[in-house]
Design an enzyme around this catalytic site. Structure first.
Site, PDB file in Angstrom:
ATOM      1  N   ASP A 157      12.772  32.142  25.010  1.00  0.00           N
ATOM      2  CA  ASP A 157      12.575  32.509  26.419  1.00  0.00           C
ATOM      3  C   ASP A 157      13.019  31.456  27.419  1.00  0.00           C
ATOM      4  OD1 ASP A 157      10.452  30.585  26.379  1.00  0.00           O
ATOM      5  OD2 ASP A 157       9.003  32.126  25.793  1.00  0.00           O
TER       6      ASP A 157
ATOM      7  N   HIS B 164      15.576  29.571  16.908  1.00  0.00           N
ATOM      8  CA  HIS B 164      15.923  30.998  16.879  1.00  0.00           C
ATOM      9  C   HIS B 164      16.857  31.398  18.013  1.00  0.00           C
ATOM     10  CE1 HIS B 164      12.117  31.902  14.261  1.00  0.00           C
ATOM     11  NE2 HIS B 164      13.099  31.378  13.581  1.00  0.00           N
TER      12      HIS B 164
HETATM   13  P1  OAD Z   1       3.594  35.456  16.557  1.00  0.00           P
HETATM   14  O1  OAD Z   1       3.473  36.610  17.478  1.00  0.00           O
HETATM   15  O2  OAD Z   1       3.762  35.730  15.117  1.00  0.00           O
HETATM   16  O3  OAD Z   1       2.327  34.520  16.702  1.00  0.00           O
HETATM   17  C1  OAD Z   1       1.837  34.131  17.948  1.00  0.00           C
HETATM   18  C2  OAD Z   1       0.697  33.169  17.720  1.00  0.00           C
HETATM   19  O4  OAD Z   1       0.264  32.697  18.981  1.00  0.00           O
HETATM   20  C3  OAD Z   1      -0.530  33.772  17.028  1.00  0.00           C
HETATM   21  O5  OAD Z   1      -0.938  32.910  15.976  1.00  0.00           O
HETATM   22  C4  OAD Z   1      -1.588  33.817  18.127  1.00  0.00           C
HETATM   23  O6  OAD Z   1      -2.910  33.616  17.641  1.00  0.00           O
HETATM   24  C5  OAD Z   1      -1.144  32.653  18.976  1.00  0.00           C
HETATM   25  N1  OAD Z   1      -1.556  32.705  20.398  1.00  0.00           N
HETATM   26  C6  OAD Z   1      -1.800  33.795  21.170  1.00  0.00           C
HETATM   27  N2  OAD Z   1      -2.134  33.415  22.410  1.00  0.00           N
HETATM   28  C7  OAD Z   1      -2.110  32.059  22.425  1.00  0.00           C
HETATM   29  C8  OAD Z   1      -2.367  31.072  23.418  1.00  0.00           C
HETATM   30  N3  OAD Z   1      -2.707  31.402  24.665  1.00  0.00           N
HETATM   31  N4  OAD Z   1      -2.253  29.770  23.063  1.00  0.00           N
HETATM   32  C9  OAD Z   1      -1.901  29.415  21.809  1.00  0.00           C
HETATM   33  N5  OAD Z   1      -1.644  30.307  20.832  1.00  0.00           N
HETATM   34  C10 OAD Z   1      -1.741  31.609  21.136  1.00  0.00           C
HETATM   35  O7  OAD Z   1       4.791  34.539  17.138  1.00  0.00           O
HETATM   36  P2  OAD Z   1       5.630  33.410  16.380  1.00  0.00           P
HETATM   37  O8  OAD Z   1       4.796  32.649  15.435  1.00  0.00           O
HETATM   38  O9  OAD Z   1       6.376  32.670  17.439  1.00  0.00           O
HETATM   39  O10 OAD Z   1      11.508  35.356  15.146  1.00  0.00           O
HETATM   40  O11 OAD Z   1       6.654  34.300  15.575  1.00  0.00           O
HETATM   41  C11 OAD Z   1       7.623  33.651  14.810  1.00  0.00           C
HETATM   42  C12 OAD Z   1       8.908  34.411  14.841  1.00  0.00           C
HETATM   43  O12 OAD Z   1       8.700  35.776  14.483  1.00  0.00           O
HETATM   44  C13 OAD Z   1       9.557  34.522  16.194  1.00  0.00           C
HETATM   45  O13 OAD Z   1      10.314  33.404  16.563  1.00  0.00           O
HETATM   46  C14 OAD Z   1      10.447  35.704  16.045  1.00  0.00           C
HETATM   47  C15 OAD Z   1       9.422  36.607  15.420  1.00  0.00           C
HETATM   48  O14 OAD Z   1       9.881  37.702  14.802  1.00  0.00           O
HETATM   49  C16 OAD Z   1      12.723  35.921  15.260  1.00  0.00           C
HETATM   50  O15 OAD Z   1      12.977  36.727  16.146  1.00  0.00           O
HETATM   51  C17 OAD Z   1      13.699  35.480  14.231  1.00  0.00           C
END
Ligand code: OAD
Length: 247
Positions: A105, A120
């Site tokens: 983003d 990514h």
């Molecule tokens: P996820 O959607 O899998 O996880 C988001 C995480 O953020 C979760 O563990 C939530 O508990 C946490 N979360 C939510 N609100 C929050 C806050 N205010 N502060 C801190 N944490 C919070 O997203 P990613 O782990 O980024 O890949 O996903 C990994 C990858 O999967 C992405 O980069 C994308 C996706 O598919 C590709 O597109 C290749």
């Protein structure tokens, strides 16, 4: 108690000179962007894995572009939050600080972070599927879907990494080197289920770094964390930073 955990996080960071932050969609949640696996993470009823793939793009480039055009429009509307701001400030605080993100983003850069390792890719880069020409484009929404290359006329694609694609080699090399050498890894807002990116947490832990997890929920790699801050990043990171500044 949470306050003790904030104190322990600050203590670990105060003693460190080589620090890596590894972020995921959760760091942008308080800016107003939906995470992938949370509520609202689906797009037109489809899982992200079913839209963010080379096969999906081959089958229907306009559909995939509509998904990314929407994400670009959403990202263009929002602003960095206090978590992004603290991480940007930390590049001056530590003698070696590397920010590795899975996010596309651009909000870390918007907060002033430099040299961000974007594992990514980025929503703001567009790449030609014909001649490979890559360009930055911040227009949102795009005037025409799919966009076409001005040089060769072929369809352009989003400059992001899709499921089944390799991560940028320079990015993963830089991230691994930083994580192997760091004393503290701060893992912020990622579910830590998408590899190879999530593997960085294990690399840091195996190399003896203290892992600090900042997440309101336990990630898949929460067991590797020596310090856990169970709360939103936009609240937790400023609390840690206040202790660093104060002491
Ligand atoms: P996820 O959607 O899998 O996880 C988001 C995480 O953020 C979760 O563990 C939530 O508990 C946490 N979360 C939510 N609100 C929050 C806050 N205010 N502060 C801190 N944490 C919070 O997203 P990613 O782990 O980024 O890949 O996903 C990994 C990858 O999967 C992405 O980069 C994308 C996706 O598919 C590709 O597109 C290749």
């Amino acid at each position: 108690m949470l306050q003790d955990d904030v104190g322990r996080a600050a203590e670990a960071l105060r003693a460190a000179s080589r620090v890596v932050a590894f972020t995921g969609a959760g760091v942008s949640a308080e800016s107003g962007l939906a995470t992938f696996r949370g509520a609202g993470g689906l797009w037109e009823g489809a899982r992200v894995e079913d839209v963010a793939s080379p096969d999906a793009f081959t089958a229907d480039p306009v559909r995939v572009w509509r998904f990314y055009d929407q994400r670009r429009a959403n990202a263009a509307k929002v602003r960095p939050n206090p978590a992004h701001m603290v991480l940007a400030a930390w590049q001056e605080r530590f003698s070696a600080f590397t920010l590795v993100t899975q996010n596309v983003d651009g909000l870390h850069q918007g907060a002033g972070s430099r040299g961000v390792v974007e594992l990514h890719g980025s929503l703001w880069r567009v790449r030609c599927t014909g001649c490979g020409r890559e360009r930055e484009d911040r227009t949102a929404p795009l005037p025409e879907l799919p966009p076409r290359c001005a040089a060769c006329g072929a369809i352009e694609r989003p400059g992001v990494v899709w499921f089944g694609e390799a991560l940028p080699a320079d990015g993963i090399v830089a991230a691994e080197a930083a994580v192997e050498a760091c004393e503290v890894l701060v893992v912020v807002g990622t579910s830590a289920v998408v590899y190879p990116a999530a593997g960085l947490v294990g690399v840091a832990a195996a190399a003896g770094a203290t892992v600090i997890e900042v997440n309101p929920e336990a990630s898949a790699l929460a067991h590797l964390a020596g310090v856990t801050l169970r709360g939103p990043a936009g609240a937790m990171l400023p609390q840690v930073d206040a202790l660093l500044v104060g002491g």
